[in-house]
Design a protein around this motif. Structure first.
Motif, PDB file in Angstrom:
ATOM      1  N   PRO A   1     -35.811  29.399  20.415  1.00 58.46           N
ATOM      2  CA  PRO A   1     -35.781  28.358  21.451  1.00 58.46           C
ATOM      3  C   PRO A   1     -34.729  28.660  22.510  1.00 58.46           C
ATOM      4  CG  PRO A   1     -35.904  27.372  19.275  1.00 58.46           C
ATOM      5  CD  PRO A   1     -35.674  28.851  19.059  1.00 58.46           C
ATOM      6  N   GLY A   2     -35.127  28.505  23.778  1.00 55.83           N
ATOM      7  CA  GLY A   2     -34.216  28.718  24.882  1.00 55.83           C
ATOM      8  C   GLY A   2     -34.139  30.149  25.374  1.00 55.83           C
ATOM      9  N   ARG A   3     -34.789  31.067  24.675  1.00 56.34           N
ATOM     10  CA  ARG A   3     -34.764  32.476  25.081  1.00 56.34           C
ATOM     11  C   ARG A   3     -36.074  32.840  25.777  1.00 56.34           C
ATOM     12  NH1 ARG A   3     -36.453  37.415  22.961  1.00 56.34           N
ATOM     13  NH2 ARG A   3     -35.147  39.205  23.541  1.00 56.34           N
ATOM     14  N   THR A   4     -35.989  33.607  26.857  1.00 56.23           N
ATOM     15  CA  THR A   4     -37.177  34.067  27.573  1.00 56.23           C
ATOM     16  C   THR A   4     -37.613  35.413  27.024  1.00 56.23           C
ATOM     17  OG1 THR A   4     -36.531  32.894  29.584  1.00 56.23           O
ATOM     18  CG2 THR A   4     -38.101  34.701  29.827  1.00 56.23           C
ATOM     19  N   GLN A   5     -38.895  35.498  26.648  1.00 58.11           N
ATOM     20  CA  GLN A   5     -39.416  36.744  26.091  1.00 58.11           C
ATOM     21  C   GLN A   5     -39.752  37.749  27.183  1.00 58.11           C
ATOM     22  OE1 GLN A   5     -42.703  38.194  26.023  1.00 58.11           O
ATOM     23  NE2 GLN A   5     -42.084  39.802  24.595  1.00 58.11           N
ATOM     24  N   THR A   6     -40.345  37.246  28.272  1.00 54.59           N
ATOM     25  CA  THR A   6     -40.671  38.110  29.397  1.00 54.59           C
ATOM     26  C   THR A   6     -40.801  37.262  30.645  1.00 54.59           C
ATOM     27  OG1 THR A   6     -42.117  39.929  30.111  1.00 54.59           O
ATOM     28  CG2 THR A   6     -43.188  37.966  29.214  1.00 54.59           C
ATOM     29  N   VAL A   7     -40.757  37.900  31.805  1.00 54.41           N
ATOM     30  CA  VAL A   7     -40.892  37.214  33.084  1.00 54.41           C
ATOM     31  C   VAL A   7     -42.086  37.787  33.824  1.00 54.41           C
ATOM     32  CG1 VAL A   7     -39.827  36.721  35.317  1.00 54.41           C
ATOM     33  CG2 VAL A   7     -38.426  36.705  33.239  1.00 54.41           C
ATOM     34  N   LEU A   8     -42.988  36.913  34.270  1.00 49.77           N
ATOM     35  CA  LEU A   8     -44.168  37.316  35.020  1.00 49.77           C
ATOM     36  C   LEU A   8     -43.959  37.012  36.500  1.00 49.77           C
ATOM     37  CD1 LEU A   8     -46.948  35.847  32.699  1.00 49.77           C
ATOM     38  CD2 LEU A   8     -45.959  38.148  32.636  1.00 49.77           C
TER      39      LEU A   8
END
Length: 331
Positions: free
Chosen positions: A232-239
């Motif tokens: 929770p709260g962590r971004t896995q990837t950015v599109l």
């Protein structure tokens, strides 16, 4: 297709500048330079609008008009507004002289049902009710509802049970409809239509699903962060997106029972839950299509997803499987 506080979607949105002011629901939007930002809730999810406009007062007027339109549509599609059109349909089994938008979204839902062989199905609400009742009992069997209860509910599930026409929508006794797997995308698209008609060329709208109009004024794309389903709260990837919509579905959005073995992504063919993926993200020209297909793809193997991407208007799919492996599918 969970209830208000269990919305499956967990997407973070990056604007053009840091430290932006944020307006609460029902307050005026704040702005820095020519960017006006509004944040609140809509259809049970965190909602945002980011509008670039040289006139602060006009930006606030547009945000107010967009929110009013979204609230109007919410009163049609919400399961959590007591007198919504959807609640009335589920309570009485019929809507006479339904709103044009209600018919349009029901027809769109049924088209996605046909396209996916019934894996997208707006009549799975009885499955939610079954699981909720079962796991609300202190002595609930951790293995889930028993077969007899499941079979009794499944007898009322199936999109072909619905009758939809301009003058009435009918759901037979025992059948209940949820639009939680598509309505947020539809409302996002309607808000985008309104803003575009008013001349807005740079905006990011998120009424539970995200859709960008154009790029940012600096020419860079909008950025949409996909959450890590395990942290929770962590971004896995950015599109990076321009003139496209993004939707994410994942079983982590809500789980039933102390062990979390069951989630809200129901398989209408057997009453089970989706476990193939931790997260499914779709990119499409419209938020409606992205929303519906992220739900349906959660129940499909990769080969089936590939076969339906083009017919469904899905351009790209970002998958995180149950083991945490990441893959990308592109048309």
């Amino acid at each position: 297709m969970a209830r208000a506080m269990s919305r499956r979607r967990f997407i973070s949105i990056s604007g053009a500048v840091a430290g932006l002011g944020v307006a609460g629901l029902g307050r005026k939007a704040t702005a820095k330079a020519d960017l006006a930002v509004w944040r609140g809730t809509m259809l049970g999810a965190v909602a945002t609008m980011k509008i670039y406009h040289p006139d602060r007062n006009e930006a606030e007027r547009l945000i107010s008009a967009a929110c009013a339109e979204a609230r109007r549509l919410e009163r049609l599609f919400s399961l959590y507004v007591e007198d919504s059109a959807l609640v009335r349909l589920n309570r009485t089994g019929i809507l006479v002289d339904p709103a044009v938008e209600f018919v349009e979204l029901m027809e769109t839902s049924l088209r996605h049902s046909e396209l996916t062989g019934g894996l997208f199905d707006p009549t799975v609400q009885p499955l939610w009710d079954l699981y909720a009742r079962h796991f609300s009992r202190p002595d609930a069997d951790r293995s889930g509802p028993d077969k007899a209860s499941m079979d009794a509910v499944l007898a009322h599930v199936g999109y072909r049970r619905l009758s939809v026409s301009r003058d009435r929508v009918v759901a037979p006794k025992g059948t209940a409809v949820t639009l939680n797997g598509i309505a947020q995308g539809y409302v996002t698209d309607k808000v985008v239509d309104l803003l575009r008609a008013q001349g807005i060329a740079h905006t990011l709208v998120d009424m539970g699903e995200s859709r960008a109009v154009g790029a940012r004024p600096d020419g860079l794309p909008w950025e949409v962060g996909i959450a890590d389903p395990d942290t929770p709260g962590r971004t896995q990837t950015v599109l990076s997106i321009e003139d496209r919509a993004v939707s994410t579905s994942g079983g982590y959005g809500f789980r039933f029972g102390p062990q979390g073995r069951f989630n809200h992504l129901f398989d209408p063919t057997n009453g089970g839950c989706g476990h193939l993926y931790s997260s499914v993200t779709t990119i499409a020209a419209t938020a409606t299509a992205a929303d519906a297909m992220s739900t349906a793809f959660s129940l499909m193997p990769v080969v089936q997803i590939r076969s339906l991407m083009q017919p469904a208007g899905i351009e790209r799919v970002h998958l995180i499987d149950a083991a945490g492996a990441v893959s990308e599918l592109v048309v």
